[in-house]
Design a protein around this motif. Structure first.
Motif, PDB file in Angstrom:
ATOM      1  N   ARG A  52      -5.862  -0.209  -2.263  1.00  0.00           N
ATOM      2  CA  ARG A  52      -6.836  -1.300  -2.419  1.00  0.00           C
ATOM      3  C   ARG A  52      -6.468  -2.214  -3.590  1.00  0.00           C
ATOM      4  N   ASN A  53      -5.192  -2.501  -3.705  1.00  0.00           N
ATOM      5  CA  ASN A  53      -4.720  -3.298  -4.831  1.00  0.00           C
ATOM      6  C   ASN A  53      -3.687  -4.296  -4.310  1.00  0.00           C
ATOM      7  N   LEU A  54      -4.017  -5.584  -4.441  1.00  0.00           N
ATOM      8  CA  LEU A  54      -3.126  -6.622  -3.922  1.00  0.00           C
ATOM      9  C   LEU A  54      -1.799  -6.669  -4.678  1.00  0.00           C
ATOM     10  N   ARG A  55      -1.834  -6.432  -5.976  1.00  0.00           N
ATOM     11  CA  ARG A  55      -0.611  -6.488  -6.755  1.00  0.00           C
ATOM     12  C   ARG A  55       0.335  -5.348  -6.377  1.00  0.00           C
ATOM     13  N   ALA A  56      -0.222  -4.167  -6.185  1.00  0.00           N
ATOM     14  CA  ALA A  56       0.612  -3.034  -5.771  1.00  0.00           C
ATOM     15  C   ALA A  56       1.221  -3.288  -4.395  1.00  0.00           C
ATOM     16  N   MET A  57       0.405  -3.831  -3.512  1.00  0.00           N
ATOM     17  CA  MET A  57       0.900  -4.130  -2.169  1.00  0.00           C
ATOM     18  C   MET A  57       1.984  -5.206  -2.225  1.00  0.00           C
ATOM     19  N   GLY A  58       1.758  -6.257  -3.009  1.00  0.00           N
ATOM     20  CA  GLY A  58       2.724  -7.345  -3.098  1.00  0.00           C
ATOM     21  C   GLY A  58       4.038  -6.916  -3.715  1.00  0.00           C
ATOM     22  N   CYS A  59       3.972  -6.108  -4.783  1.00  0.00           N
ATOM     23  CA  CYS A  59       5.194  -5.640  -5.436  1.00  0.00           C
ATOM     24  C   CYS A  59       6.022  -4.763  -4.499  1.00  0.00           C
ATOM     25  N   THR A  60       5.342  -3.902  -3.742  1.00  0.00           N
ATOM     26  CA  THR A  60       6.061  -3.036  -2.807  1.00  0.00           C
ATOM     27  C   THR A  60       6.738  -3.847  -1.716  1.00  0.00           C
ATOM     28  N   LEU A  61       6.020  -4.799  -1.156  1.00  0.00           N
ATOM     29  CA  LEU A  61       6.613  -5.650  -0.115  1.00  0.00           C
ATOM     30  C   LEU A  61       7.770  -6.472  -0.676  1.00  0.00           C
ATOM     31  N   LEU A  62       7.651  -6.890  -1.932  1.00  0.00           N
ATOM     32  CA  LEU A  62       8.732  -7.654  -2.552  1.00  0.00           C
ATOM     33  C   LEU A  62       9.981  -6.794  -2.709  1.00  0.00           C
ATOM     34  N   VAL A  63       9.795  -5.557  -3.171  1.00  0.00           N
ATOM     35  CA  VAL A  63      10.933  -4.649  -3.339  1.00  0.00           C
ATOM     36  C   VAL A  63      11.611  -4.389  -1.996  1.00  0.00           C
ATOM     37  N   VAL A  64      10.807  -4.098  -0.976  1.00  0.00           N
ATOM     38  CA  VAL A  64      11.361  -3.803   0.346  1.00  0.00           C
ATOM     39  C   VAL A  64      12.090  -5.016   0.916  1.00  0.00           C
TER      40      VAL A  64
ATOM     41  N   ILE B  46      12.569   4.142   3.699  1.00  0.00           N
ATOM     42  CA  ILE B  46      12.970   4.859   2.493  1.00  0.00           C
ATOM     43  C   ILE B  46      12.462   4.149   1.245  1.00  0.00           C
ATOM     44  N   GLY B  47      12.547   2.821   1.231  1.00  0.00           N
ATOM     45  CA  GLY B  47      12.080   2.066   0.068  1.00  0.00           C
ATOM     46  C   GLY B  47      10.594   2.195  -0.161  1.00  0.00           C
ATOM     47  N   VAL B  48       9.814   2.177   0.903  1.00  0.00           N
ATOM     48  CA  VAL B  48       8.354   2.309   0.773  1.00  0.00           C
ATOM     49  C   VAL B  48       7.984   3.686   0.255  1.00  0.00           C
ATOM     50  N   ALA B  49       8.724   4.698   0.677  1.00  0.00           N
ATOM     51  CA  ALA B  49       8.410   6.062   0.237  1.00  0.00           C
ATOM     52  C   ALA B  49       8.488   6.174  -1.282  1.00  0.00           C
ATOM     53  N   ASP B  50       9.545   5.635  -1.888  1.00  0.00           N
ATOM     54  CA  ASP B  50       9.674   5.693  -3.344  1.00  0.00           C
ATOM     55  C   ASP B  50       8.542   4.927  -4.026  1.00  0.00           C
ATOM     56  N   CYS B  51       8.207   3.763  -3.490  1.00  0.00           N
ATOM     57  CA  CYS B  51       7.131   2.954  -4.086  1.00  0.00           C
ATOM     58  C   CYS B  51       5.784   3.667  -4.008  1.00  0.00           C
ATOM     59  N   VAL B  52       5.533   4.330  -2.894  1.00  0.00           N
ATOM     60  CA  VAL B  52       4.250   5.038  -2.729  1.00  0.00           C
ATOM     61  C   VAL B  52       4.147   6.182  -3.727  1.00  0.00           C
ATOM     62  N   HIS B  53       5.243   6.924  -3.936  1.00  0.00           N
ATOM     63  CA  HIS B  53       5.220   8.009  -4.925  1.00  0.00           C
ATOM     64  C   HIS B  53       4.869   7.461  -6.308  1.00  0.00           C
ATOM     65  N   PHE B  54       5.516   6.359  -6.672  1.00  0.00           N
ATOM     66  CA  PHE B  54       5.271   5.774  -7.996  1.00  0.00           C
ATOM     67  C   PHE B  54       3.839   5.259  -8.101  1.00  0.00           C
ATOM     68  N   LEU B  55       3.363   4.552  -7.095  1.00  0.00           N
ATOM     69  CA  LEU B  55       2.017   3.976  -7.142  1.00  0.00           C
ATOM     70  C   LEU B  55       0.940   5.052  -7.148  1.00  0.00           C
ATOM     71  N   ALA B  56       1.171   6.141  -6.408  1.00  0.00           N
ATOM     72  CA  ALA B  56       0.191   7.235  -6.404  1.00  0.00           C
ATOM     73  C   ALA B  56       0.068   7.856  -7.789  1.00  0.00           C
ATOM     74  N   ARG B  57       1.204   8.068  -8.450  1.00  0.00           N
ATOM     75  CA  ARG B  57       1.161   8.625  -9.802  1.00  0.00           C
ATOM     76  C   ARG B  57       0.539   7.631 -10.782  1.00  0.00           C
ATOM     77  N   LEU B  58       0.841   6.353 -10.587  1.00  0.00           N
ATOM     78  CA  LEU B  58       0.259   5.318 -11.438  1.00  0.00           C
ATOM     79  C   LEU B  58      -1.259   5.311 -11.305  1.00  0.00           C
ATOM     80  N   ALA B  59      -1.756   5.435 -10.092  1.00  0.00           N
ATOM     81  CA  ALA B  59      -3.203   5.459  -9.877  1.00  0.00           C
ATOM     82  C   ALA B  59      -3.840   6.680 -10.531  1.00  0.00           C
ATOM     83  N   GLU B  60      -3.139   7.828 -10.493  1.00  0.00           N
ATOM     84  CA  GLU B  60      -3.672   9.030 -11.138  1.00  0.00           C
ATOM     85  C   GLU B  60      -3.785   8.841 -12.650  1.00  0.00           C
TER      86      GLU B  60
END
Length: 338
Positions: free
Chosen positions: A217-229, A261-275
């Motif tokens: 639920r975060n536009l910046r997280a979504m945008g950064c991930t799409l940019l990386v991919v 593969i790129g999204v998987a790494d981003c999701v791991h990082f974002l999940a830890r960031l949210a924690e």
């Protein structure tokens, strides 16, 4: 900006579906294949026009094939035309052997239509030019050897199709024609691949965006991930273009693989960031902690994935070798951008 500039090289990539790329690269197999071409010729420039003449009278069928053969023979791109009105067969006539087509104005055979059909099915040179029921007649067109790649074949094939279609009266569906052969199949494969790519890549990005929004639920997280991919795929395309290689229906799947593969790494990082953020850490502190906890794990998974795909470089098939090296380099590029 660097990824965008590098991606410009991707426009030089040629889409092709050369069947030779799926052959083994062993010297003896390559030598056998080349010997086969030298002896029997190549199918890479052979186009087939299959006419359904079941609803035409014998005279109409012969006239259609004769006109089609004459039009195709006159095209500068065409080396030879084989058809029942063009291909000559040896016949015994008046104690002499003559070479003559079995049908058409130039035929010297004095026989009924049914007798000509029987004669055509007896000869090796013409037996493949009509079906056993004689309702399908084939015109075989051999283009000049200069037309080898898909980009070189596209214009002659379209010209050939238009020339043949123009001979069929548009108001009646009594005669139909289908086109086949290796050039037509290669062109159809590339057009289908390009269409899939243009349709599926945006859908993949949209699906990734929806999943990320549902998770964070975060536009910046979504945008950064799409940019990386997106930058990963664009940069890999650019590197691929610099290498001068061509894409085929197999190697063309690498954007989807890199996205997953790129999204998987981003999701791991974002999940830890949210924690970490939920524990009260600031954005900077949370990013540092998330990187410390997931960075090494993501690096190792990227390295193992890259090595796994890079192992395909030892394959004897060119398509697998190219796919493995492309995906491996793309994974490493994606991790650097991540």
């Amino acid at each position: 900006l660097c990824a965008g500039a590098l991606a410009l090289n991707g426009f030089s990539i040629i889409l092709d579906s050369d069947p030779r790329h799926i052959f083994m690269l062993k010297d003896d197999e390559q030598a056998f294949y080349q010997a086969h071409i030298d002896t029997f010729g190549t199918d890479y420039t052979t186009v087939y026009a299959l006419f359904d003449v079941s609803e035409l009278s014998p005279t109409e069928a012969i006239e259609l094939i004769e006109r089609a053969s004459a039009v195709l023979r006159a095209m500068p791109e065409v080396k030879r035309v084989d058809s029942l009105t063009e291909t000559r067969v040896p016949l015994n006539q008046e104690d002499d052997v003559v070479l003559t087509p079995l049908f058409g104005a130039t035929s010297s055979l004095a026989a009924s239509h049914q007798e000509r059909l029987v004669e055509a099915q007896k000869h090796m040179a013409t037996a493949h030019l009509l079906s056993p029921q004689a309702d399908l007649w084939l015109v075989q067109v051999i283009l000049h050897e200069a037309y080898q790649t898909v980009s070189e074949l596209r214009a002659p094939l379209q010209k050939l199709r238009n020339a043949v279609q123009s001979l069929l009266p548009p108001s009646e569906a009594r005669a139909k024609v289908w086109f086949s052969g290796l050039p037509s199949m290669r062109l159809a494969a590339i057009d289908g691949t390009r269409g899939d790519l243009l349709r599926l890549l945006p859908l993949t990005l949209l699906f990734i965006a929806l999943v990320l929004w549902a998770l964070f639920r975060n536009l910046r997280a979504m945008g950064c991930t799409l940019l990386v991919v997106s930058c990963t795929v664009a940069t890999t395309y650019g590197l691929y273009g610099l290498g001068g290689a061509s894409l085929d229906p197999v190697t063309n799947i690498f954007p989807s693989v890199l996205m997953v593969i790129g999204v998987a790494d981003c999701v791991h990082f974002l999940a830890r960031l949210a924690e970490e953020r939920a524990k009260g850490a600031s954005e900077r502190e949370a990013a540092i902690l998330a990187g410390a906890h997931t960075g090494m794990a993501c690096l190792l998974t990227s390295l193992t994935s890259a090595l796994g795909f890079a192992s395909l470089a030892y394959s004897d098939m060119r398509v697998l070798k190219t796919l493995g090296l492309t995906v491996a380099s793309g994974i490493l590029v994606g991790h650097l951008l991540f």
